[in-house]
Design a protein around this motif. Structure first.
Motif, mmCIF file in Angstrom:
data_model
loop_
_atom_site.group_PDB
_atom_site.id
_atom_site.type_symbol
_atom_site.label_atom_id
_atom_site.label_comp_id
_atom_site.label_asym_id
_atom_site.label_seq_id
_atom_site.Cartn_x
_atom_site.Cartn_y
_atom_site.Cartn_z
ATOM 1 N N LEU A 17 -2.687 -31.685 -18.910
ATOM 2 C CA LEU A 17 -2.661 -32.798 -19.849
ATOM 3 C C LEU A 17 -2.165 -34.016 -19.077
ATOM 4 O O LEU A 17 -1.070 -33.987 -18.508
ATOM 5 N N ILE A 18 -2.972 -35.077 -19.020
ATOM 6 C CA ILE A 18 -2.591 -36.290 -18.292
ATOM 7 C C ILE A 18 -2.215 -37.364 -19.297
ATOM 8 O O ILE A 18 -3.011 -37.713 -20.167
ATOM 9 N N LEU A 19 -0.987 -37.868 -19.179
ATOM 10 C CA LEU A 19 -0.480 -38.890 -20.087
ATOM 11 C C LEU A 19 -0.350 -40.218 -19.353
ATOM 12 O O LEU A 19 0.225 -40.279 -18.274
ATOM 13 N N THR A 20 -0.879 -41.272 -19.938
ATOM 14 C CA THR A 20 -0.697 -42.624 -19.414
ATOM 15 C C THR A 20 -0.257 -43.493 -20.576
ATOM 16 O O THR A 20 -0.847 -43.439 -21.658
ATOM 17 N N GLY A 21 0.798 -44.259 -20.379
ATOM 18 C CA GLY A 21 1.309 -45.089 -21.473
ATOM 19 C C GLY A 21 1.817 -44.237 -22.620
ATOM 20 O O GLY A 21 1.651 -44.581 -23.790
ATOM 21 N N ALA A 22 2.441 -43.123 -22.305
ATOM 22 C CA ALA A 22 2.868 -42.167 -23.330
ATOM 23 C C ALA A 22 3.942 -42.752 -24.245
ATOM 24 O O ALA A 22 5.000 -43.161 -23.785
ATOM 25 N N VAL A 23 3.659 -42.775 -25.522
ATOM 26 C CA VAL A 23 4.636 -43.233 -26.518
ATOM 27 C C VAL A 23 5.266 -41.996 -27.166
ATOM 28 O O VAL A 23 5.296 -41.845 -28.378
ATOM 29 N N ILE A 24 5.780 -41.136 -26.303
ATOM 30 C CA ILE A 24 6.401 -39.875 -26.693
ATOM 31 C C ILE A 24 7.878 -39.944 -26.311
ATOM 32 O O ILE A 24 8.245 -40.539 -25.304
ATOM 33 N N ALA A 25 8.717 -39.313 -27.122
ATOM 34 C CA ALA A 25 10.163 -39.321 -26.875
ATOM 35 C C ALA A 25 10.500 -38.720 -25.514
ATOM 36 O O ALA A 25 9.918 -37.711 -25.106
ATOM 37 N N ARG A 26 11.447 -39.340 -24.821
ATOM 38 C CA ARG A 26 11.875 -38.856 -23.502
ATOM 39 C C ARG A 26 12.487 -37.471 -23.564
ATOM 40 O O ARG A 26 12.430 -36.713 -22.606
ATOM 41 N N ASP A 27 13.088 -37.122 -24.708
ATOM 42 C CA ASP A 27 13.719 -35.811 -24.849
ATOM 43 C C ASP A 27 12.791 -34.788 -25.516
ATOM 44 O O ASP A 27 13.241 -33.800 -26.087
ATOM 45 N N PHE A 28 11.490 -35.002 -25.411
ATOM 46 C CA PHE A 28 10.498 -34.098 -25.992
ATOM 47 C C PHE A 28 10.791 -32.661 -25.573
ATOM 48 O O PHE A 28 11.121 -32.392 -24.420
ATOM 49 N N ASP A 29 10.672 -31.725 -26.508
ATOM 50 C CA ASP A 29 10.936 -30.306 -26.260
ATOM 51 C C ASP A 29 9.684 -29.645 -25.678
ATOM 52 O O ASP A 29 8.756 -29.307 -26.414
ATOM 53 N N PHE A 30 9.655 -29.484 -24.375
ATOM 54 C CA PHE A 30 8.482 -28.941 -23.695
ATOM 55 C C PHE A 30 8.227 -27.475 -24.014
ATOM 56 O O PHE A 30 7.136 -26.973 -23.770
ATOM 57 N N THR A 31 9.203 -26.764 -24.591
ATOM 58 C CA THR A 31 8.963 -25.365 -24.966
ATOM 59 C C THR A 31 7.925 -25.274 -26.083
ATOM 60 O O THR A 31 7.303 -24.229 -26.240
ATOM 61 N N THR A 32 7.710 -26.361 -26.838
ATOM 62 C CA THR A 32 6.693 -26.342 -27.893
ATOM 63 C C THR A 32 5.279 -26.277 -27.308
ATOM 64 O O THR A 32 4.328 -26.015 -28.039
ATOM 65 N N LEU A 33 5.143 -26.483 -26.003
ATOM 66 C CA LEU A 33 3.832 -26.431 -25.351
ATOM 67 C C LEU A 33 3.556 -25.086 -24.690
ATOM 68 O O LEU A 33 2.482 -24.879 -24.139
ATOM 69 N N ASN A 34 4.524 -24.161 -24.757
ATOM 70 C CA ASN A 34 4.335 -22.842 -24.141
ATOM 71 C C ASN A 34 3.090 -22.171 -24.707
ATOM 72 O O ASN A 34 2.908 -22.098 -25.922
ATOM 73 N N GLY A 35 2.224 -21.709 -23.819
ATOM 74 C CA GLY A 35 0.997 -21.046 -24.229
ATOM 75 C C GLY A 35 -0.095 -21.997 -24.679
ATOM 76 O O GLY A 35 -1.162 -21.564 -25.094
ATOM 77 N N LYS A 36 0.157 -23.305 -24.603
ATOM 78 C CA LYS A 36 -0.827 -24.304 -25.042
ATOM 79 C C LYS A 36 -1.274 -25.209 -23.904
ATOM 80 O O LYS A 36 -2.446 -25.571 -23.811
ATOM 81 N N VAL A 37 -0.327 -25.589 -23.044
ATOM 82 C CA VAL A 37 -0.601 -26.496 -21.928
ATOM 83 C C VAL A 37 0.087 -25.937 -20.690
ATOM 84 O O VAL A 37 1.287 -25.658 -20.715
ATOM 85 N N ALA A 38 -0.667 -25.784 -19.607
ATOM 86 C CA ALA A 38 -0.097 -25.228 -18.379
ATOM 87 C C ALA A 38 0.674 -26.272 -17.578
ATOM 88 O O ALA A 38 1.740 -25.991 -17.049
ATOM 89 N N HIS A 39 0.138 -27.506 -17.502
ATOM 90 C CA HIS A 39 0.758 -28.537 -16.674
ATOM 91 C C HIS A 39 0.573 -29.904 -17.320
ATOM 92 O O HIS A 39 -0.463 -30.162 -17.914
ATOM 93 N N ILE A 40 1.581 -30.747 -17.196
ATOM 94 C CA ILE A 40 1.529 -32.104 -17.739
ATOM 95 C C ILE A 40 1.772 -33.085 -16.601
ATOM 96 O O ILE A 40 2.705 -32.911 -15.814
ATOM 97 N N VAL A 41 0.934 -34.106 -16.517
ATOM 98 C CA VAL A 41 1.125 -35.193 -15.571
ATOM 99 C C VAL A 41 1.422 -36.434 -16.397
ATOM 100 O O VAL A 41 0.628 -36.815 -17.261
ATOM 101 N N ASN A 42 2.571 -37.040 -16.158
ATOM 102 C CA ASN A 42 2.960 -38.254 -16.880
ATOM 103 C C ASN A 42 2.977 -39.425 -15.903
ATOM 104 O O ASN A 42 3.730 -39.421 -14.938
ATOM 105 N N GLU A 43 2.124 -40.394 -16.154
ATOM 106 C CA GLU A 43 2.096 -41.608 -15.346
ATOM 107 C C GLU A 43 3.107 -42.586 -15.942
ATOM 108 O O GLU A 43 2.949 -43.020 -17.090
#
Length: 90
Positions: A17-43
Motif C-alpha cells: 500500500l503506497i501512501l502519498t499525502g496521507a491524512v491518517i493519524a500518526r498513531d495509527f494502529d498497524f495491527t488492524t492491517l494484519n492479514g490485509k496488507v503486507a507492506h506500507i510505503v508512506n511518502e
C-alpha cells in the motif's frame, strides 16, 4: 485506510500500500492491517500544505474521524518492519 480497516476479512488483500499525502493519524494502529496488507510505503513531505489543511480540519472539529491525522507530513509513529517511510520535499 477506512475501507481496509472496515473489513474483518477484506475481499482483496494488498501486497504493498503506497501512501502519498496521507491524512491518517500518526498513531495509527498497524495491527488492524494484519492479514490485509503486507507492506506500507508512506511518502512523507514536511511542507505538504494539503496534509496541514486536513489536520486543521480535524483540530477545528470539521472532521473528527479517529483515523484522520497528518502522517503525510510528519510520518507514522510506528516503527515496525512492514512500514517504509521516505522523506522528500514538495
Amino acid at each position: 485506510m477506512k475501507y481496509i480497516c472496515g473489513w474483518e476479512k477484506p475481499p482483496l488483500l494488498f501486497d504493498t500500500l503506497i501512501l502519498t499525502g496521507a491524512v491518517i493519524a500518526r498513531d495509527f494502529d498497524f495491527t488492524t492491517l494484519n492479514g490485509k496488507v503486507a507492506h506500507i510505503v508512506n511518502e512523507v513531505a514536511p511542507n505538504d500544505e494539503w496534509v496541514e489543511w486536513a489536520k486543521w480540519a480535524k483540530d477545528k472539529n470539521v472532521r473528527s474521524d479517529s483515523l484522520f491525522g497528518d502522517a503525510g507530513k510528519h510520518g507514522f509513529d510506528y516503527g515496525g518492519a512492514r512500514l517504509t517511510q521516505h522523506r522528500s520535499e514538495i
